[in-house]
Write a protein that holds these residues in place. Structure first.
Motif, PDB file in Angstrom:
ATOM      1  N   ASP A   1       0.853  -1.183   0.000  1.00 26.06           N
ATOM      2  CA  ASP A   1       0.000   0.000   0.000  1.00 26.06           C
ATOM      3  C   ASP A   1       0.888   1.231   0.000  1.00 26.06           C
ATOM      4  O   ASP A   1       1.787   1.347   0.830  1.00 26.06           O
ATOM      5  CB  ASP A   1      -0.897  -0.001   1.252  1.00 26.06           C
ATOM      6  CG  ASP A   1      -1.792   1.214   1.290  1.00 26.06           C
ATOM      7  OD1 ASP A   1      -2.854   1.163   0.680  1.00 26.06           O
ATOM      8  OD2 ASP A   1      -1.403   2.222   1.921  1.00 26.06           O
ATOM      9  N   CYS A   2       0.671   2.102  -0.953  1.00 25.98           N
ATOM     10  CA  CYS A   2       1.558   3.263  -1.112  1.00 25.98           C
ATOM     11  C   CYS A   2       1.582   4.133   0.135  1.00 25.98           C
ATOM     12  O   CYS A   2       2.623   4.634   0.537  1.00 25.98           O
ATOM     13  CB  CYS A   2       1.119   4.104  -2.298  1.00 25.98           C
ATOM     14  SG  CYS A   2       1.177   3.230  -3.857  1.00 25.98           S
ATOM     15  N   ASN A   3       0.397   4.337   0.755  1.00 23.51           N
ATOM     16  CA  ASN A   3       0.360   5.222   1.914  1.00 23.51           C
ATOM     17  C   ASN A   3       1.067   4.609   3.110  1.00 23.51           C
ATOM     18  O   ASN A   3       1.639   5.323   3.928  1.00 23.51           O
ATOM     19  CB  ASN A   3      -1.087   5.577   2.245  1.00 23.51           C
ATOM     20  CG  ASN A   3      -1.656   6.563   1.254  1.00 23.51           C
ATOM     21  OD1 ASN A   3      -1.240   7.707   1.220  1.00 23.51           O
ATOM     22  ND2 ASN A   3      -2.559   6.099   0.415  1.00 23.51           N
TER      23      ASN A   3
ATOM     24  N   SER B   1      -1.771   1.558  -4.956  1.00 21.89           N
ATOM     25  CA  SER B   1      -2.986   1.952  -4.224  1.00 21.89           C
ATOM     26  C   SER B   1      -4.011   2.557  -5.175  1.00 21.89           C
ATOM     27  O   SER B   1      -5.223   2.437  -4.977  1.00 21.89           O
ATOM     28  CB  SER B   1      -2.647   2.975  -3.147  1.00 21.89           C
ATOM     29  OG  SER B   1      -1.894   2.363  -2.136  1.00 21.89           O
ATOM     30  N   CYS B   2      -3.491   3.211  -6.229  1.00 22.65           N
ATOM     31  CA  CYS B   2      -4.401   3.852  -7.190  1.00 22.65           C
ATOM     32  C   CYS B   2      -5.175   2.803  -7.978  1.00 22.65           C
ATOM     33  O   CYS B   2      -6.332   3.007  -8.349  1.00 22.65           O
ATOM     34  CB  CYS B   2      -3.626   4.764  -8.122  1.00 22.65           C
ATOM     35  SG  CYS B   2      -2.151   4.017  -8.836  1.00 22.65           S
TER      36      CYS B   2
ATOM     37  N   LYS C   1      -6.325   0.084  -6.894  1.00 25.35           N
ATOM     38  CA  LYS C   1      -7.438  -0.423  -6.076  1.00 25.35           C
ATOM     39  C   LYS C   1      -8.606   0.551  -6.048  1.00 25.35           C
ATOM     40  O   LYS C   1      -9.756   0.131  -5.967  1.00 25.35           O
ATOM     41  CB  LYS C   1      -6.961  -0.666  -4.640  1.00 25.35           C
ATOM     42  CG  LYS C   1      -6.094  -1.900  -4.525  1.00 25.35           C
ATOM     43  CD  LYS C   1      -5.652  -2.100  -3.086  1.00 25.35           C
ATOM     44  CE  LYS C   1      -4.330  -2.833  -3.023  1.00 25.35           C
ATOM     45  NZ  LYS C   1      -3.536  -2.457  -1.866  1.00 25.35           N
TER      46      LYS C   1
ATOM     47  N   CYS D   1      -7.709   8.560  -7.849  1.00 25.91           N
ATOM     48  CA  CYS D   1      -6.312   8.149  -7.748  1.00 25.91           C
ATOM     49  C   CYS D   1      -5.435   9.316  -7.306  1.00 25.91           C
ATOM     50  O   CYS D   1      -4.497   9.134  -6.535  1.00 25.91           O
ATOM     51  CB  CYS D   1      -5.825   7.578  -9.068  1.00 25.91           C
ATOM     52  SG  CYS D   1      -6.188   8.612 -10.490  1.00 25.91           S
TER      53      CYS D   1
ATOM     54  N   VAL E   1      -5.646   9.485  -3.575  1.00 26.94           N
ATOM     55  CA  VAL E   1      -5.075   8.424  -2.754  1.00 26.94           C
ATOM     56  C   VAL E   1      -3.548   8.410  -2.830  1.00 26.94           C
ATOM     57  O   VAL E   1      -2.874   7.918  -1.936  1.00 26.94           O
ATOM     58  CB  VAL E   1      -5.667   7.045  -3.159  1.00 26.94           C
ATOM     59  CG1 VAL E   1      -5.010   6.510  -4.421  1.00 26.94           C
ATOM     60  CG2 VAL E   1      -5.517   6.044  -2.034  1.00 26.94           C
ATOM     61  N   CYS E   2      -2.979   8.975  -3.879  1.00 22.37           N
ATOM     62  CA  CYS E   2      -1.528   8.902  -4.081  1.00 22.37           C
ATOM     63  C   CYS E   2      -0.799   9.777  -3.057  1.00 22.37           C
ATOM     64  O   CYS E   2      -1.034  10.983  -2.991  1.00 22.37           O
ATOM     65  CB  CYS E   2      -1.169   9.358  -5.493  1.00 22.37           C
ATOM     66  SG  CYS E   2       0.591   9.309  -5.816  1.00 22.37           S
TER      67      CYS E   2
END
Lengths: 282, 197
Positions: free
Chosen positions: A124-126, A147-148, A150, A178, A181-182
């Motif tokens: 997960d990017c975050n 994550s984008c 998803k 996206c 969330v990025c």
């Protein structure tokens, strides 16, 4: 025996009475729906992406009919929907807005970008971003954990073989989920008509970028100075394309870019895109 | 029984959710935010008050004369479902703001066991028409009290580090159990102490 008949009659009669009563009441108490809303609901894209800021397509349609929301907020519907909505609302002209699509402003891959450490946490990017802003030496590039992918409601984002994340501009509906969330803000909106994009998000000086990544924009200004008609302008060591300009020399600028980070938007594979550009020019 | 005694009985002593365990579905389902909990509570109060009166009439004027009292459950369900639908239509027609506040909750209550529960209790306790209305009102208020308390607890629980296995509904049920224990303190002696009986 007569009791059973009574029971049967009472329940049936009550059911019939209440049923017909409700049907009658529904007719009598019908709240006339705004005919414009009835016309508008079927033409909505029904992606329910929430990109307009209203709860679903029906919510946005109701807000437009009530005069609370402007026409043209719907990214999936685009200008076609704006035109139809303006027609229903009785407006002469629809506000024209260019369709915007998401683009991952980073073409770094495992081969091109150095790592500070090995990340073994959640995919997960975050989550990765919490540890020293991710494992890449470049702190503003794509973390490539997807994550984008998803959150994308249109399945427009995919992972290339080398791990890069790519948005398909033809599938993108422009809902901006996206970009939200990025963690690095590496996904930015560009006009769908754009031909070339500077695929880098790193504002650090050239020397620092070179240390971290072999395809990052170093702010050399070749695109800006040698090809003034390309629309490129270097701001804080990062080239930015003015999409409203003619971009006449953008192909030359892309070829001259020492880092090869000005890439064709619909190229898919960067290498193939570049070859295609070179072939076109020759 | 005086009307005040009926109110106190169904709000505190025989609270529908925490003592009689009726209507747990909306109690858990709609108690995530205090705003919607209050809306749901108001809608239930509204429906229990009216349903008590209508069901009492249906029982006394249709079922008793025909000696068909064993049909009370199915009759009450029919009457309540139709009543809720009708009330929803009327509210939508005459008061859009109230419809926006209660509207989405009303269909949820159609077959709520708390509403059926108060209708049956009114019969078994032998209340008259006005007493039935007050019992319905009090049952709804008791429901509102419990669901609003619960929603406030859940809003705070969201901010605490709860074990993953307990997060959400499980911890809500445990909290509800503790609340039910607290409500055990209210019993019939409350009425005697207040000199209501």
């Amino acid at each position: 025996m007569i009791n059973i008949l009574y029971a049967f009659l009472v329940v049936t009669g009550l059911g019939l009475l209440l049923g017909f009563g409700l049907a009658f009441a529904a007719k009598k108490l019908e709240v006339p729906k705004d005919p414009r809303l009835a016309q508008m609901e079927p033409i909505m894209p029904n992606a329910n992406c929430g990109g307009c800021g209203y709860p679903g397509c029906a919510g946005y349609a109701a807000a437009v009919v009530a005069g609370e929301a402007p026409i043209g907020l719907c990214a999936p519907g685009g200008s076609e929907l704006s035109r139809k909505m303006a027609e229903i609302m009785g407006l002469d002209s629809a506000p024209v807005s260019e369709k915007m699509v998401a683009f991952v402003h980073c073409i770094g891959s495992v081969a091109t970008t150095n790592k500070d450490y090995r990340y073994e946490g959640m995919t997960d990017c975050n989550a990765a971003s919490l540890l020293f802003s991710g494992d890449n030496s470049c702190k503003s590039g794509c973390l490539r954990l997807g994550s984008c992918i998803k959150v994308c409601p249109a399945d427009a984002i995919s992972r290339q073989e080398d791990g890069r994340i790519v948005v398909d501009p033809d599938l993108c509906i422009g809902c901006k989920k996206c970009t939200a969330v990025c963690p690095n803000g590496v996904i930015k909106m560009v006009p769908a008509s754009a031909t070339y994009v500077v695929a880098c998000n790193n504002h650090e000086s050239g020397a620092k970028v070179r240390k971290a990544c072999s395809v990052g924009c170093i702010g050399c200004k070749i695109c800006e100075n040698k090809f003034p008609e390309s629309g490129c302008k270097v701001v804080n060591f990062l080239s930015e394309i003015d999409y409203s300009s003619s971009q006449a020399q953008i192909v030359d600028a892309a070829n001259a870019c020492p880092q090869k980070c000005i890439v064709p938007m619909r190229g898919g594979d960067v290498e193939a895109g570049m070859n295609q550009v070179v072939a076109q020019r020759d | 029984m005086s009307y005040i005694a009926i109110l106190i009985t169904y709000i505190f002593i025989s609270n529908f959710i925490l003592v009689q365990f009726l209507g747990l579905c909306p109690f858990i389902g709609v108690s995530k935010s205090s705003e919607s909990a209050l809306g749901m509570g108001m809608a239930v109060t509204f429906v229990t008050s009216i349903a008590s009166v209508v069901c009492w009439c249906a029982y006394q004027f249709i079922l008793v004369p025909l000696s068909l009292t064993y049909l009370q459950t199915i009759t009450f369900i029919l009457v309540i479902a139709a009543l809720v639908q009708l009330v929803e239509m009327i509210i939508r027609k005459i008061s859009p703001p109230l419809y926006n506040a209660l509207g989405i909750f009303l269909p949820l209550i159609t077959t709520n066991c708390a509403v059926l529960g108060i209708a049956i209790i009114n019969i078994t306790e032998g209340y008259n028409l006005l007493e039935s209305f007050f019992a319905g009102l009090a049952a709804g208020l008791g429901f509102t009290l419990a669901i609003v308390l619960m929603s406030n607890i859940r809003e705070r629980l969201d901010m605490y580090p709860v074990r993953r296995a307990f997060k959400g509904v499980p911890i809500a049920f445990i909290s509800a159990g503790l609340m039910a224990l607290a409500f055990m303190a209210f019993d019939k002696s409350l009425l005697t102490n207040l000199h209501l009986v």
